[in-house]
Write an enzyme that holds these catalytic residues in place. Structure first.
Site, mmCIF file in Angstrom:
data_model
loop_
_atom_site.group_PDB
_atom_site.id
_atom_site.type_symbol
_atom_site.label_atom_id
_atom_site.label_comp_id
_atom_site.label_asym_id
_atom_site.label_seq_id
_atom_site.Cartn_x
_atom_site.Cartn_y
_atom_site.Cartn_z
ATOM 1 N N GLU A 79 4.824 9.326 -4.816
ATOM 2 C CA GLU A 79 4.092 9.243 -4.348
ATOM 3 C C GLU A 79 4.482 8.415 -2.993
ATOM 4 O O GLU A 79 4.798 7.620 -2.951
ATOM 5 C CB GLU A 79 2.708 8.852 -4.681
ATOM 6 C CG GLU A 79 1.325 8.725 -2.625
ATOM 7 C CD GLU A 79 0.432 7.721 -3.321
ATOM 8 O OE1 GLU A 79 0.114 7.429 -4.328
ATOM 9 O OE2 GLU A 79 -0.177 8.061 -2.335
ATOM 10 N N ASN A 129 5.925 3.214 -16.734
ATOM 11 C CA ASN A 129 6.410 4.636 -16.442
ATOM 12 C C ASN A 129 5.821 4.279 -15.129
ATOM 13 O O ASN A 129 6.011 5.756 -14.071
ATOM 14 C CB ASN A 129 5.823 5.965 -16.875
ATOM 15 C CG ASN A 129 3.972 5.774 -16.198
ATOM 16 O OD1 ASN A 129 3.231 4.990 -16.559
ATOM 17 N ND2 ASN A 129 2.908 7.151 -16.254
ATOM 18 N N ASP A 159 0.371 8.429 8.247
ATOM 19 C CA ASP A 159 0.112 8.258 10.145
ATOM 20 C C ASP A 159 0.314 9.301 10.548
ATOM 21 O O ASP A 159 1.208 9.699 11.278
ATOM 22 C CB ASP A 159 0.443 6.994 10.474
ATOM 23 C CG ASP A 159 0.238 5.232 9.525
ATOM 24 O OD1 ASP A 159 -1.341 4.984 9.472
ATOM 25 O OD2 ASP A 159 1.477 5.366 8.748
ATOM 26 N N LYS A 163 0.965 9.305 19.885
ATOM 27 C CA LYS A 163 1.291 8.863 20.946
ATOM 28 C C LYS A 163 2.602 9.563 20.918
ATOM 29 O O LYS A 163 3.776 9.412 19.851
ATOM 30 C CB LYS A 163 1.225 7.442 21.183
ATOM 31 C CG LYS A 163 -0.244 6.683 21.357
ATOM 32 C CD LYS A 163 0.147 5.546 22.178
ATOM 33 C CE LYS A 163 -1.300 4.675 22.292
ATOM 34 N NZ LYS A 163 -1.459 3.461 22.195
ATOM 35 N N ASP A 195 -6.789 13.783 7.420
ATOM 36 C CA ASP A 195 -8.178 13.769 7.663
ATOM 37 C C ASP A 195 -8.087 14.024 9.179
ATOM 38 O O ASP A 195 -9.613 13.599 9.920
ATOM 39 C CB ASP A 195 -8.905 12.129 7.424
ATOM 40 C CG ASP A 195 -8.049 11.275 8.212
ATOM 41 O OD1 ASP A 195 -6.979 11.085 8.147
ATOM 42 O OD2 ASP A 195 -9.234 10.311 8.438
#
Ligand SMILES: C[S@@+](CC[C@H](N)C(=O)[O-])C[C@H]1O[C@@H](n2cnc3c(N)ncnc32)[C@H](O)[C@@H]1O
Length: 251
Positions: A79, A129, A159, A163, A195
């Site tokens: 991740e 793990n 993110d 800009k 999102d």
């Protein structure tokens, strides 16, 4: 908002690769020179490049431990940007036979994650793990994970860096997509959420342009199954905000 990757000219694309090669946009800069890096315990596979924070083997040579785990046949999930770690902690607990590596450049978030893992008596007692690094994944992944080794890569709510002057910090760029393609095995999964619809579509466009990935396939959701939402996803649910989820398979 300026999401102009779709209109990338050859020159802009070449610039993206040149910036990547030069290490531009690395969060926190080159981890080898990061101030405050002493705030976290660091043990290395290949110090000073890798900072693997493994709680099950805090005093030992866990560089060697991780190295041997990576050399094993255990499935591997990664991740990038685990934030508060809700998704990763839950997933590592649900899949004890899978090896997990989480990257999070925010030192505060990484320390919080360590604190959540620390008490052995807590329900979040460290799964054996799970390994963490506070390096920028773009710096660390190429040095630590062999090509074709990862089964799943999760990138959840990165993110968007709206800009134009911050665009260089955006995680998704053509060389980053190449990196994911290199590290995933054939049949491996890139699991991505946002999102911000425009950003989601930008990422879809970038990934689908990489010939090693199949187009977004919602039926792959079954490979994720039940999960704990990230902090951002919890916020979206509370505020009734839509979330876009994408699944790309490595050919
Ligand atoms: C908007 S937050 C989302 C956190 C979490 N995934 C969630 O959904 O709540 C994105 C996170 O990714 C981390 N991040 C961004 N680029 C990164 C990189 N190159 N390597 C590791 N972490 C990164 C940031 O520090 C930040 O905590």
């Amino acid at each position: 908002m300026d999401f102009t990757w779709e209109a990338l000219t050859d020159a802009e694309r070449a610039q993206a690769y040149a910036d990547w090669e030069a290490g531009k946009g690395l969060i926190g800069g080159d981890p080898r020179q990061r101030p405050g890096s002493h705030l976290l315990p660091a043990w290395g596979i290949d110090q000073p490049f890798f900072r693997a924070l493994a709680l099950d083997d805090a005093r030992g040579d866990n560089g060697a431990a991780l190295r041997s785990l990576l050399a094993s046949a255990r499935p591997l999930e990664i991740e990038i940007g685990f934030g508060r770690g809700d998704f990763l902690l839950d997933r590592a607990a649900r899949h004890p036979d899978t090896l997990f590596i989480g990257y999070e450049t925010k030192i505060k978030a990484t320390r919080l994650m360590l604190a959540r893992l620390a008490p052995r008596s807590s329900p979040l007692a460290p799964p054996q793990n799970l390994w963490l690094s506070d390096d920028d994944a773009r710096f660390n992944l190429p040095r630590v994970v062999a090509d074709g080794r990862a089964d799943v890569c999760h990138v959840l709510f990165p993110d968007p860096w709206w800009k134009n002057e911050h665009k260089i910090r955006r995680l998704f760029s053509p060389p980053f997509v190449d990196l994911l393609a290199a590290k995933l095995r054939s049949g491996g999964l890139l699991h991505f959420k946002s999102d911000v619809h425009e950003y989601g579509e930008l990422v879809r466009h970038l990934v689908e342009q990489q010939p090693d990935f199949t187009p977004h396939d919602p039926t792959q959701a079954a490979r994720i199954g039940e999960f704990a939402p990230t902090h951002r996803e919890q916020w979206c649910r509370r505020h009734d905000k839509p979330v876009w989820t994408y699944y790309f398979v490595r050919r």
